[in-house]
Design a protein around this motif. Sequence first.
Motif, short mmCIF file in Angstrom:
data_model
loop_
_atom_site.label_atom_id
_atom_site.label_comp_id
_atom_site.label_asym_id
_atom_site.label_seq_id
_atom_site.Cartn_x
_atom_site.Cartn_y
_atom_site.Cartn_z
N ARG A 206 -80.74 -107.68 98.44
CA ARG A 206 -79.77 -106.57 98.38
C ARG A 206 -79.58 -106.08 96.96
NH1 ARG A 206 -76.28 -109.88 102.75
NH2 ARG A 206 -77.03 -108.79 104.63
N ASP A 207 -79.70 -107.00 96.01
CA ASP A 207 -79.66 -106.58 94.61
C ASP A 207 -80.82 -105.63 94.32
OD1 ASP A 207 -77.40 -107.93 93.82
OD2 ASP A 207 -78.46 -109.69 93.08
N LEU A 208 -82.00 -105.98 94.80
CA LEU A 208 -83.19 -105.16 94.55
C LEU A 208 -83.09 -103.79 95.21
CD1 LEU A 208 -86.01 -107.83 95.00
CD2 LEU A 208 -85.24 -106.83 92.85
N SER A 209 -82.42 -103.74 96.35
CA SER A 209 -82.32 -102.46 97.07
C SER A 209 -81.18 -101.59 96.57
CB SER A 209 -82.14 -102.72 98.57
OG SER A 209 -80.87 -103.31 98.81
N LEU A 210 -80.40 -102.09 95.60
CA LEU A 210 -79.26 -101.38 95.03
C LEU A 210 -78.25 -100.96 96.10
CD1 LEU A 210 -81.80 -100.73 92.97
CD2 LEU A 210 -80.12 -99.22 91.94
N THR A 211 -77.99 -101.86 97.02
CA THR A 211 -77.04 -101.54 98.09
C THR A 211 -75.83 -102.46 98.07
OG1 THR A 211 -78.21 -103.02 99.62
CG2 THR A 211 -78.86 -100.71 99.61
N LEU A 212 -75.70 -103.28 97.01
CA LEU A 212 -74.69 -104.33 97.04
C LEU A 212 -73.50 -104.07 96.14
CD1 LEU A 212 -74.25 -107.09 98.43
CD2 LEU A 212 -75.15 -108.15 96.36
N ASN A 213 -73.75 -103.56 94.93
CA ASN A 213 -72.67 -103.52 93.95
C ASN A 213 -72.22 -102.12 93.54
OD1 ASN A 213 -74.79 -102.75 92.17
ND2 ASN A 213 -75.27 -104.92 91.88
N GLY A 214 -72.72 -101.08 94.22
CA GLY A 214 -72.24 -99.72 93.97
C GLY A 214 -72.96 -98.98 92.86
N PHE A 215 -73.88 -99.61 92.15
CA PHE A 215 -74.61 -98.93 91.09
C PHE A 215 -75.93 -98.39 91.63
CE2 PHE A 215 -71.95 -102.04 88.83
CZ PHE A 215 -71.29 -101.18 87.96
N ASN A 216 -76.30 -97.20 91.17
CA ASN A 216 -77.54 -96.60 91.64
C ASN A 216 -78.05 -95.63 90.58
OD1 ASN A 216 -79.69 -95.89 93.34
ND2 ASN A 216 -78.37 -95.89 95.15
N PHE A 217 -79.29 -95.22 90.74
CA PHE A 217 -79.86 -94.23 89.83
C PHE A 217 -79.61 -92.83 90.37
CE2 PHE A 217 -83.19 -95.77 92.71
CZ PHE A 217 -83.59 -94.58 93.33
N GLU A 218 -79.85 -91.81 89.52
CA GLU A 218 -79.74 -90.40 89.92
C GLU A 218 -81.13 -89.90 90.30
OE1 GLU A 218 -77.06 -88.67 90.31
OE2 GLU A 218 -75.59 -90.00 89.37
N SER A 219 -81.17 -88.99 91.27
CA SER A 219 -82.45 -88.44 91.72
C SER A 219 -82.29 -86.94 91.95
CB SER A 219 -82.90 -89.12 93.01
OG SER A 219 -84.15 -88.61 93.43
N VAL A 220 -83.26 -86.14 91.44
CA VAL A 220 -83.25 -84.68 91.60
C VAL A 220 -84.58 -84.27 92.21
CG1 VAL A 220 -83.05 -82.45 90.45
CG2 VAL A 220 -81.74 -84.42 89.60
N THR A 221 -84.55 -83.71 93.43
CA THR A 221 -85.81 -83.43 94.14
C THR A 221 -85.89 -82.00 94.69
OG1 THR A 221 -84.86 -84.23 96.22
CG2 THR A 221 -86.02 -85.84 94.86
N GLN A 222 -84.88 -81.15 94.47
CA GLN A 222 -84.81 -79.89 95.20
C GLN A 222 -85.61 -78.74 94.59
OE1 GLN A 222 -82.36 -81.39 93.55
NE2 GLN A 222 -80.70 -80.00 92.92
N TYR A 223 -86.29 -78.94 93.49
CA TYR A 223 -86.99 -77.83 92.84
C TYR A 223 -88.47 -77.84 93.20
CZ TYR A 223 -82.61 -77.68 90.36
OH TYR A 223 -81.27 -77.61 90.07
N ASP A 224 -88.95 -76.65 93.70
CA ASP A 224 -90.32 -76.54 94.20
C ASP A 224 -91.33 -76.16 93.12
OD1 ASP A 224 -89.43 -77.13 96.75
OD2 ASP A 224 -89.05 -75.01 97.23
#
Length: 719
Positions: free
Chosen positions: A533-551
């Motif tokens: 769960r640590d590896l999946s970043l689903t346990l402690n509320g911290f995550n990275f930012e991701s921007v994918t909407q630009y073509d």
Amino acid sequence: MKYKKQFLILQLALFASIAAMAQRPSKAQMEADKKQLAEAKKNLADQLAKMDPAAKKGYDSILSVFGAGTKMNDALQQVENNAATAGKPSGLALDKSNTSKAPIAATPATAGMRAFISTGNKAVFSAMLPAAKNKAGEIYKALQQKGADNDEIGNAATALWMTGRTQTALCLMAQACSNDANNIDNLSNYASMLTMSGAPEIAIPILNNLNGRFRKNTTILNNLGQAWFAVGDMDKANKYLDSTLALNAGHAQANETKCLILAGKGNKTAAVAHAKAAFKQGATQERKDNLKQLGYAVSGNDYNNFPPSNQSDDLLQLGGFSMPPFPKSVAESKALEPVWKQFRKDIDLQIKPLQQLTEESNKLMVKQLEAQQKQFMKAMSSAVSNPGSVSQSGALAIAGVPMFAEEMNARQNIVLQHLQKKKQVVLKKMSEFVNGEGAAMRKKYQEAMNKINEQWKDVGQGGSANSEVLCSNAVKASNEFLLPYNGKMEELYKEYLAADKQLLNELSYSALYTSYPEMIPGVNAGLKMQWLRDLSLTLNGFNFESVTQYDCVDAGDGKGGKLTAFKDPRCNINSEFSRSLGIANLGFSIKLDCSGLSTSISLLAIGVTLNQDLDHAGFGDSFKSCTVSIGPKVSAGSKIGPLEASANVGGGVDVEIDRTGVKDVIVKAGAEIESGLHNPGIPETGALGTAASGSVGVEGRVSLNTGAGSIQGTGMLGK
């Protein structure tokens, strides 16, 4: 069951009052404590008077199971003795003029040892219960028919002693020594048993002979000191105990008795120092209680160094796992989005069987607890119908915990607290970044994107803005945000994983020594799930930012993570000393693993049974405080004298026993152990491998270091 709990509490309160008086016999304290005792006795008597007959019967049964009644009577007698000597030196320093039960015979020559043993044995056998004497004779004949030699018979007697069958053990050892009065190990162990059984006057001549032949042997010196202590000659006791400590400053039994002598003289500082040294060598409850009585609270640093510290930096093989990288650009965000999605699905698949394993482990533990409850109820029923049939240690063992749990927890708590703080420091740094510098980055990025988004209104239908230019500007602004923000988050999160990896591995190592074996798979499964769960970043509320909407930008390269197999830590101690001592096929079992040392007897291997009659006779559970050293047979053989406790040369173990049974085991280091107690494949110092396979034919040695359990001169031979 409510009344049982209430009256046990009352009984314990009364016993605590008595114990306090028995242990602190100064005149001023006696007056205050006598008042407390009277109040406690009155409260208990009032409650007992109100009990109905059925409740009273159940209460008496509980006391019988735990031996509280006997303990209380002994303590009351001690209170009476203290009352008569209030204000005088403590009873720990015995009055030499009153405690010697018989004159000490002249030291026998080696050639005359057999005759001396024969004379001494008459006193031993005449004092034994017929059941014990007959059973010892039966075992002796069966062992001889099995082909056992005197070494094996002596080791079998010591194994009986370790299980609390003291009378049977003494009779068996007496026969072994009578048959061969030149066996050094058996003579030494016989003398030790004699002292602890209340006959130090028979032991001293034997030990004097051995001391003349094997100078500077700490087992002989300690046993001589303890024997003289038992007859009340403090000058000679100090002489031999001091000699023992000069050669081996950490000798457990010598330190413990020196503590008692010094406490009796009022030298508390020196008494505490010796008590700590004894506890350091073997952490028994009696020694812990003694330190508490002296006003010292045991800490993690007071325990010995066994079990050894965790030598592996990755027990669970957590380092074989890695997560995908955090995206540092829009192109990487597009490439890594499906990678992270698949990575988390794969983690979910790995977690499911771990959850099932945890559930199964929990169910198994519930069954074990239910079985323990049934055992306890059976013991209660047996105690009601046949008082005395359930021994104190037998009742307490039903709910026993792994032997090394207390000392491992005490030492590991320091390590685990450090690792937990280390992990919390990283979490704090991450939180401070997200809410501080990271928040400023997001704000700056949002402001830039707001300006770009405003310009999108001018795209198309006569507008002046160009969509391709705006898309390119948005990608540029996003990249300028993602690179520093996710770069810093990834750096901090890897630091967090490194800290958590250490903590999880240390928790797994601790569990080997502090948990029931049935629980360990479930414990490790939980730790593995934490890591995933640590590896999946689903346990402690911290995550990275991701921007994918630009073509206007294509997906870049998306490197995946790595999920591999976990390692299941196993206890690296698996030694069956009954094999190394040549008694594996004789019905005796002495085994050491991470749960501790277990001793048991099943003499059906030689056609002998140990029945309840022995327990009912009152000596099936009479453990004596002592150190049992188990080690290799060396080529020098009888030239070096009995095996010595706490001596590292050659390896082996010291087993610490108090009045409730085996309480601690200390593994001694050694380069080579001829009896096969050391597995060269295990690099950690002090770790034991599987013992060498054995048959009839002794390979190892065993020695008894007398403890202070018979100081009051009330052993079976001293009554």
